[in-house]
Design an enzyme around this catalytic site. Sequence first.
Site, mmCIF file in Angstrom:
data_model
loop_
_atom_site.group_PDB
_atom_site.id
_atom_site.type_symbol
_atom_site.label_atom_id
_atom_site.label_comp_id
_atom_site.label_asym_id
_atom_site.label_seq_id
_atom_site.Cartn_x
_atom_site.Cartn_y
_atom_site.Cartn_z
ATOM 1 N N ASP A 187 0.830 -1.202 0.000
ATOM 2 C CA ASP A 187 0.000 0.000 0.000
ATOM 3 C C ASP A 187 0.864 1.252 0.000
ATOM 4 O OD1 ASP A 187 -2.707 -1.013 0.026
ATOM 5 O OD2 ASP A 187 -2.233 -1.838 2.003
ATOM 6 N N ASP A 237 -7.346 -4.898 -4.567
ATOM 7 C CA ASP A 237 -7.723 -4.450 -3.224
ATOM 8 C C ASP A 237 -8.729 -3.303 -3.186
ATOM 9 O OD1 ASP A 237 -7.655 -4.851 -0.491
ATOM 10 O OD2 ASP A 237 -6.045 -3.411 -0.149
HETATM 11 ZN ZN LIG Z 1 -4.245 -2.301 -0.244
#
Ligand SMILES: [Zn+2]
Length: 1003
Positions: free
Chosen positions: A38, A151
């Site tokens: 991320d 995601d």
């Molecule tokens: Zn993520």
Amino acid sequence: MEPQNWLPLLLQLGLMWPPRAQPEPQLTIFVVPHSHMDVGWLHTVQENMQAYVTSVYNSVVEELTLEKKRRFIAVEQEYFRLWWDGVASDRQKGQVHQLVAEGRLEFVLGGQVMHDEAVTHIDDQILQLTEGHGFLYETFGVRPQISWQVDPFGASSTTPTLFALAGFNAHVISRIDYNLKEAMQDNRQLQFVWRGSRSLSAQREIFTHVLDQFGYCSAGPPNAPLSLSEGFNWDGEAIFPGTSLEDMYLQMQTPVTEDSITNFTILLVNNVFTRATWFRTPHVLWPWGCDRQFFNASLQFANMDILMDYINSHTLEFNLSMEYATLGDYFRAVHSDQVAWQVRDHRDFLPYSSDMHHAWTGFYASRSGLKALARRASSLLYAGESMFTRYVLLAPHPYLDLAWGLQQLQQLRWAVSEVQHHDAITGTHVPNVGDMFVEHLSTGMQGVHKLMASIIQDRSPAHSGPEPGGHFAVVYNPLAWTVTTIITLTVEFPKVSITDESGLPVPAQAQRSKEMPSAYDLHVLTTIPGLSYRHYSIRPSRSSQEETGEPEPFVAITTQFGGRLRRYGGQVGGSLVPVENGCYIVFMDLDTNLMHSVWERQSNRKVYMTQQFMEYHANSDVWQGPVSDNYVFTPSGTAEPAWEAVRMEIVEGPLVTEIQQYFYREVNDSEPTFTIYSRLARGSQGSDGVLLCHHIEQEYRVGPLELNREAILRTSTKLNTGRVLYSDNNGYQMQRRPYRNYKNNTIARNYYPMVQSAFIQDRRSRLVLLSNQAHGVSSQRNGQVEVMLHRRLMNNNPGNIAVDLTLNDTSVVHPVFWLLLGSRALISGLRQRSGLALQHRPIVMLRKMNEITPRGSGSRQQEAVTLPPSVHLQILSIPGWKYSSNHTEHLQTLQKGHEAKADLRRVLLRLQHLYEVDQDPVLSRPVTVNLQSVLRGLGSVVSVEERSLTGTWDVSEMRRWTWSSQDPHGHRGNSSRPSPPPGGPEVTIYPKEIRTFFIHFQE
Ligand SMILES: [Zn+2]
């Protein structure tokens, strides 16, 4: 967990060796190693680089180089570039070149980040993809061909269209509604051909793969406790500063040894056979990795190598084989299978519920302030790009270092790309990561402001010397249409004379500034041609108007209406006050101080309409039931009015009349918690003034909220809408959202993202809401539309508190909306252009006169750039890429190891047809544009090359895989005729097409 503990666990879970009654085709397991990194979530980019990202690339490159059969897919380009530019040694760079050339290290998606799909704007998605693709092509000569959107919290149908335009062959998504995923698994429908655009249809379809219920993490035992739900990762947990020592080794995995290999084999083979039943080909995509994995790739591969060798030495027994693979390897295998795939139309996968209690619709409005900043930055970048391009093309430019200018833009491109990450603009990050996004955006914006100031200083006409106290305003219209609008300049005095570049007085109106009580807002009516400047001088009047005869701005008159308590019935509508312009009369009700109705002149219809702020209350105790948080919206009940009293003022002037409504939470509050400023503008009635006349602008102030409140503005009308709402995908296309009843969470599951527009309608009228940032939107009752504007939440979930993932947002937000009301035909034609006019307002640069030192290059000839009304200039920029447009030539340069120079003469132009095939009888037509004549104002066009969406392919050389489908001919839109690449300067753009060009101008 110790090895001997596996077996009892497996027995306990009832795991048996898979029964195989009849011979099935042998399965191939494609083990795709990856690490989900991320770009900001619980830790900043810098912290992540230190804790694991650097180690991922260092160790993966090492391990892949050691062993030919190993593979890896790299996703987030921001991290890869930070590693490449700041960490990688020459030796490592050489190794990477080799691995990429051999297809063992594969770049998928290729964007700077894995962008969110619900609350991001299409322009920003394209930007972040273009940024990453440009770097990859420049550095390696490669072009990503598979997506990996695994995601983001729900999937938009804009994405398949964009990826098709970028030359992708397959698209991977994962988070879709749990019910639907279950049904798709049961019916073996996780793979399909997606036609994401109603108008482009089969022409821009793409093969789409939905990851099964295991998602992107390698699977552990089914129904296992959370700590075991991710299996097959042997490198444990990345350690960040502050991690407690007790936690450090909890996740360490049992190594694969003689003792444990049987158990690993059982787990893996069981998992594979379960998954294989959900797919139509004997190829199983087996993502290997999870969040922050592969920072010790040696441990990962060393263990998996043993397991893989063991299984492959028993291929006949297990009826399967295993190999390391990239996504490309997997999809090539699926593609070669010649299955006729099901076709999916343009409907999206929003909203997303992960189970019956978790509707992920809260993030549509989490960190509303960051959502606003992200879009302001994006708009500033858009304007900065075309200003710079115009400037560079208008040689000579002796005062500005072009490399410095490009650097300012590149910095903001990077920051705007970063914030599209699925934990950034979504508001699902921790506060200090939010500070990082804000800092990157602010720094980038400052740089572009500096660049703009330099360009202005270089271009400004010489004028009559410094004049103390006076101001000089430069206004730039970044859209490629003539725009008539009202700009606002804040000055210290109301008595001024304002003149344009020809010295002529211009219409203006002054009123006390809301931001600075001692200052005045000067509203100025302006008409600016496309990509052009206007210049205004504002001087304090030395004497009164009667003496000089010079016109002065009208000072607006304020009428106060006092306060009204919230009513529970009784007389309303007995006393109305009208506020009007050429298109509307808004009636305010003096019994309530609320809006009563709007009369739309053109269709001669009065629509009853009122607005009020309301709040959903959220539970704060996880032990008492479900809670709302950064991600999910779980109200305790229906929304309740959030105020007890409202005060109203009307500020009236010849250009703008503003209705100010101040809503007080408690009767005795000294400050309002909610405010609406509604503005009606009066301008010219000509065609340029249509957009100005046909909207009611509303600016809201919301906050600070009380804890555990989610604030909405509800607009209730008497339109008979049947609770059908329309809301947009990424500002690109609309989706129909009928109200649905669910067993659980019905309020939250009827929330949708609104990136730029939403509307409700009945047979005669349509009410459109346009916004300049993302929000959540819903229609909970007939004739209603509500927008979630702000959220402040705190609960006692220990997991979230431990990582500081809370939403205690005490800010005041001030989103801006435009309301358009009228006949469906009229409003349908105006919606898109109005949305762009709101998003890309003219850039106003105001300086004290004595701060300006014109450099004397003077006011150069500028010619407007004007596109037809249905075609939008999506971008005009100088990317500064170092590659040749000719692919073969570029590869040769790379092989020689030559570092090419940034090409400042190659201009990137992207045009978008704004309308759907059947949206408007005139505006939906294909449009032919002669680029040579349209761009004449920029210079003389020498050549036009059509490129793929992100610039890396010459479209005439781009061959995407075709997929056979069960509906090969049906539903081809009118525009499905492929547009021929331009032989000359003339290009025809069909409904909803986006076409990208490199333009070369004469030096
Ligand atoms: Zn993520």
